[in-house]
Design an enzyme around this catalytic site. Structure first.
Site, short mmCIF file in Angstrom:
data_model
loop_
_atom_site.label_atom_id
_atom_site.label_comp_id
_atom_site.label_asym_id
_atom_site.label_seq_id
_atom_site.Cartn_x
_atom_site.Cartn_y
_atom_site.Cartn_z
N THR A 152 0.84 -1.19 0.00
CA THR A 152 0.00 0.00 0.00
C THR A 152 0.88 1.25 0.00
OG1 THR A 152 -1.58 -1.17 1.37
CG2 THR A 152 -1.70 1.22 1.43
N GLY A 206 -2.90 -6.56 5.95
CA GLY A 206 -4.10 -5.82 6.32
C GLY A 206 -4.95 -6.49 7.38
#
Ligand code: ASP
Length: 291
Positions: A152, A206
């Site tokens: 990310t 995540g």
């Protein structure tokens, strides 16, 4: 840091950077920081700067966001992105969105709306309604898929009005189940920003970051620790849930810090006292060699 000083940090993801990818990571993070800094230098807002920086990283194939995103187990690009305004606590986030060039700008279009998070086909319809740049979903796939994609991108900024902002954008984890969302669109997990408190943006596994409510922990840590130590203390907790991660943070005054337990974590930083950004590929890297 003076009262009118601004500051910006961007990151290119918690991962391992192959030697032949190092320069692209440096260049991409520097470009993203410079574009965001140009906004802040003109007196622009932290939220505009964060969006502008992330758009650069979404455009570049080097990073797992926008063009060059990871593929799901069905070989598709599904993206997540978010922006948070520390002055108003407005949040705009999208999850599992397909066929948009800049998911962060779709998140931006949602920022002042009542909803916090839109996902899937509904997010794409919203993007279309707002005139976002649409594209064929497959045009975001790069020819050479990277083996390990977990990176990310993100940015945090303090503007000259003292407002904080945070943002994230990701193609998610490689080979994930279609429909899967990680921490990146979830406030308090992948990011958070609140004036007078601080701002944080994370990358990494995540599921682990969501279970830990990592951004929330870092925000709490910022009250009693330096930004670096606040990020570090939370990432040390990743051992409990598994997975690598990295995070960038600013305290309420724009004092920056970052940490990672991944092999690498490309970061660029600039503030109103600096002409050019500084860039690191990992914590402790001797930047004189590249600066
Ligand atoms: N945090 C992102 C996610 O879980 C991926 C990453 O940062 O590598 O979707």
């Amino acid at each position: 840091m003076t009262e009118t000083g601004w500051t910006l940090i961007v990151h290119g993801g918690a991962k391992e950077i192959a030697p032949d990818e190092e320069q692209a990571h440096r260049d991409g993070c520097i470009e993203a920081a410079e574009v965001g800094a140009a906004v802040l230098r003109k007196g622009g807002s932290a939220i505009d700067a964060v969006e502008a920086s992330i758009r650069v990283l979404e455009r570049l194939p080097t990073f797992n966001a926008g063009y060059g995103s990871a593929l799901t187990s069905e070989g598709e690009v599904e993206m997540c992105a978010a922006l948070m305004d520390g002055e108003t606590l407005d949040v705009g986030a999208v999850g599992v969105i397909k066929g948009v060039r800049h998911p962060v700008s779709v998140a931006r279009a949602l920022l002042r709306e009542e909803h916090v998070l839109l996902s899937g086909p509904g997010a794409r319809v919203f993007a279309e309604e707002k005139g976002a740049e649409l594209c064929d979903a497959s045009s975001l796939i790069i020819k050479k898929q990277k083996e390990e994609l977990q990176d990310t991108v993100g940015a945090v900024a303090l503007d000259s009005e003292g407002n904080l902002a945070a943002g994230t954008s990701t193609g998610g984890l490689s080979n994930a189940h279609p429909g899967r969302m990680g921490d990146s669109p979830l406030p308090g997990c992948g990011y958070y920003a609140e004036n007078g408190e601080g701002a944080v943006a994370l990358s990494g596994h995540g599921e682990g970051l969501a279970r830990l409510m990592a951004a929330g922990r870092i925000m709490a840590g910022l009250q009693v620790k330096s930004p670096e130590n606040a990020v570090r203390a939370t990432l040390e907790q990743m051992e409990r849930v598994g997975g690598d991660a990295g995070g960038i943070a600013l305290d309420a005054n724009g004092c920056p810090g970052w940490w990672h337990n991944s092999p690498d974590f490309a970061v660029a930083r600039i503030d109103s006292t600096m002409e050019r950004p500084l860039v690191w590929l990992r914590k402790g890297e001797d930047i004189d060699a590249h600066g």
